[in-house]
Design an enzyme around this catalytic site. Structure first.
Site, PDB file in Angstrom:
ATOM      1  N   CYS A  18       0.885  -1.177   0.000  1.00  0.00           N
ATOM      2  CA  CYS A  18       0.000   0.000   0.000  1.00  0.00           C
ATOM      3  C   CYS A  18       0.915   1.217   0.000  1.00  0.00           C
ATOM      4  O   CYS A  18       1.132   1.838   1.033  1.00  0.00           O
ATOM      5  CB  CYS A  18      -0.908   0.000   1.216  1.00  0.00           C
ATOM      6  N   CYS A  37      -1.742   3.458  11.587  1.00  0.00           N
ATOM      7  CA  CYS A  37      -1.650   4.642  12.448  1.00  0.00           C
ATOM      8  C   CYS A  37      -2.960   4.752  13.234  1.00  0.00           C
ATOM      9  O   CYS A  37      -3.580   5.807  13.308  1.00  0.00           O
ATOM     10  CB  CYS A  37      -1.350   5.906  11.666  1.00  0.00           C
ATOM     11  N   ASP A  90       1.009  -1.499   5.087  1.00  0.00           N
ATOM     12  CA  ASP A  90       0.495  -0.390   5.894  1.00  0.00           C
ATOM     13  C   ASP A  90      -0.857   0.001   5.297  1.00  0.00           C
ATOM     14  O   ASP A  90      -0.982   1.019   4.631  1.00  0.00           O
ATOM     15  CB  ASP A  90       1.474   0.790   5.874  1.00  0.00           C
ATOM     16  N   ASN A 139       6.697   7.500   1.391  1.00  0.00           N
ATOM     17  CA  ASN A 139       7.727   7.631   2.421  1.00  0.00           C
ATOM     18  C   ASN A 139       8.336   6.279   2.789  1.00  0.00           C
ATOM     19  O   ASN A 139       9.560   6.122   2.856  1.00  0.00           O
ATOM     20  CB  ASN A 139       7.149   8.297   3.673  1.00  0.00           C
TER      21      ASN A 139
END
Length: 572
Positions: A246, A429, A325, A251
């Site tokens: 993903c 997150c 992620d 980053n």
């Protein structure tokens, strides 16, 4: 004069365009002014906005000049009083006349403000503003939990030592993170992170967005917690190719590329394969990869869904590690301390200026700003798109978490089916057990995990920088559907890594765990493992909502309407 209209329109944002201030400026293809001019005007005016707001209100500028909106008044007053060349417009322009005829009163109130703040000269006042000294003071407790500006030095283009001697020359090295958190927000200070290589913490309002190191991709803004997944994989040249399932905005992808490239005697054909299913986000990913000089290592599979990839395909025969992620609730995301705050003057009673403009009168040419869409009294303007990486959804929390955790478990189970894979990191997150430890426990209990030998990566085997991280997994038994024995529970929880937001560690809320298998079975030619009824993916009731939230910025409100229409059709 288009400079002020264009800057005001971008700030008012009547179309509710997403993204940071920088991206919104550079996405505007019809700007007559240069993007750099617009950004500089907004950035400088925002620094002074707390002072100028008071000056404008005391002079009742908006009450007397109906053509001015709060944003226009702020931008024009800034240039009138503080710009070297004054207001950038012809002397007879209606907006320049609107502000210059009040120059004496505005200047007098500005001088009073300077004296009130305790500065004898404009130069001293300017220095204080540039250093962020006008920010509302916090107590020591609030300062200790500030969110720092995390900067990862991109090892693909430079080294930490090179950056310390160039970009951060003249910066003081702090011995502890708390020194950075407690320092004035624009202080030239850095702290070398002890957990993640090439990572620095700086005060939140250090101006780096226009530095050559940032614009050339030598440094990357990335939250410390966001660096954990790639680092926890502990990649070596023996791990083969790496998948980022993903990937956008990139980053973690570029972090993986930097780690792969740093391996001694690394094979030239070792790749990072980056999946991104959304076309727009694919463009963002490709730009990020190119800027970071990771394009020699990263193969972008744009408009491709990782879930649709065939684990037994020859294309992925050399994939030994996978980073996941996936879309999550985003409840660990923190507000950006480094965002520009623009304090807007409030029109006084009786000064309806724009709102009382007759609806029957045609707007004159050049009066482009729609004041009816004037924003709130304080604008928060993020300077970059590095955080957050997820999109929050609406609806009841329990329903969202159920739908998301089903998707997250599915994508993790899918990753475990890749023939040569022996390392996986799974992260979110989110602060919720359902998306974090709950998914990991269910994945470990799945048929594919049992048949392929997947286990949790124990704390004692984790890479050194993360082995010593003390915040570990949490337990909420009432939110777990599978049975877990006490020994397994303790082992898994000690192996899961959490970051809490709003603490002295300076991170956002985050979760990461690694799964490993030491013995990779020899492929027997089959491309899939038998899937039990418990593990079989049946989709979730809000499939489009969850998957689209993973990769698009489509309006949540419109998305919800579409889901309701679909359910009504299915019901019929």
């Amino acid at each position: 004069m288009s400079l002020y209209y264009e800057a005001a329109a971008i700030l008012a944002n009547p179309d509710k365009t997403g993204g940071s201030l920088v991206s919104r400026i550079y996405k505007k293809k019809d700007l007559k002014s240069s993007p750099g001019q617009v950004f500089a005007l907004v950035a400088e005016a925002s620094k002074w906005s707390l002072v100028l707001k008071d000056v404008i209100e005391k002079c009742r500028l908006l009450a007397e000049e109906r053509k001015l909106t709060p944003i226009l008044a702020l931008l024009l007053t800034h240039d009138l009083l503080l710009a070297k060349n004054g207001v950038a417009a012809p002397a007879t322009h209606v907006l320049k006349l609107a502000v210059t005829r009040h120059k004496a009163r505005l200047g007098a109130e500005f001088t009073k403000a300077r004296i009130r703040y305790g500065h004898a000269t404009l130069a001293a006042f300017r220095e204080a503003v540039n250093n962020g000294e006008l920010d509302t003071e916090e107590d020591a407790t609030q300062k200790a939990v500030r969110h720092p500006r995390w900067v990862r030095v991109n090892a693909l283009k430079t080294t930490l030592e090179q950056q310390l001697s160039t970009t951060f020359a003249g910066f003081k090295e702090a011995k502890t993170l708390s020194e950075v958190l407690l320092a004035p927000r624009a202080s030239k200070m850095y702290f070398r992170d002890p957990n993640i290589p090439n990572l620095l913490a700086l005060p939140s309002k250090i101006e780096l967005g226009r530095s050559s190191a940032y614009t050339s991709g030598q440094i990357i803004f990335q939250d410390k917690a966001s660096c954990f997944p790639a680092y926890l994989l502990d990649l070596s040249q023996d791990d083969g190719d790496v998948i980022d399932g993903c990937a956008a905005p990139g980053n973690k992808t570029t972090h993986l590329a930097a780690i792969v490239s740093s391996q001694s005697n690394s094979r030239q054909n070792q790749r990072v394969i980056a999946f991104e299913r959304d076309k727009v986000r694919t463009g963002t990913l490709q730009k990020m990869v190119k800027l970071a000089s990771a394009d020699k290592v990263v193969s972008v599979k744009g408009s491709s869904d990782f879930i649709a990839a065939k684990p037994g395909s020859d294309e992925f025969a050399n994939v030994g590690a996978i980073l996941l992620d996936p879309s999550c609730s985003g409840t660990g995301i923190v507000g950006r301390d480094d965002a520009l705050k623009m304090h807007l003057p409030i029109p006084q009673a009786g000064a309806d200026h724009a709102q009382k403009t007759s609806k029957n009168k045609k707007r004159k040419r050049g009066d482009e700003t729609d004041t009816a869409s004037e924003p709130a009294a304080v604008l928060d303007l993020d300077l970059d798109d590095s955080t957050p990486e997820e999109t929050l959804m609406d609806g009841k929390l329990s329903e969202r978490l159920t739908a998301l955790s089903k998707f997250q478990l599915h994508i993790l189970n899918h990753a475990m089916r890749f023939d040569a894979a022996r390392k996986i990191t799974y992260s979110t997150c989110s602060i919720h057990f359902e998306e974090n430890e709950g998914v990991v426990f269910q994945a470990l209990a799945s048929t594919v995990a049992r048949e392929r030998g997947w286990k949790i990566l124990k704390r004692e085997r984790q890479v050194e920088g993360l082995k010593k991280w003390n915040v570990r997994g949490v337990w909420e038994e009432d939110k777990l559907s599978c049975v877990v024995d006490e020994e397994t529970k303790k082992e898994v929880l000690q192996s899961c890594i959490r970051c809490d937001k709003g603490t002295e560690e300076g991170t956002m809320g985050f979760f990461v765990a690694a799964l490993v298998r030491d013995d990779v079975p020899t492929s027997n030619g089959s491309t899939e493992v038998a899937v039990s009824k418990d593990d079989e993916w049946k989709g979730f009731s809000e499939d489009e909502a969850v998957q689209e939230m993973a990769s698009t910025t489509t309006s949540v409100e419109n998305d919800t309407k579409e889901r309701k229409k679909k359910r009504r059709k299915e019901h019929k």
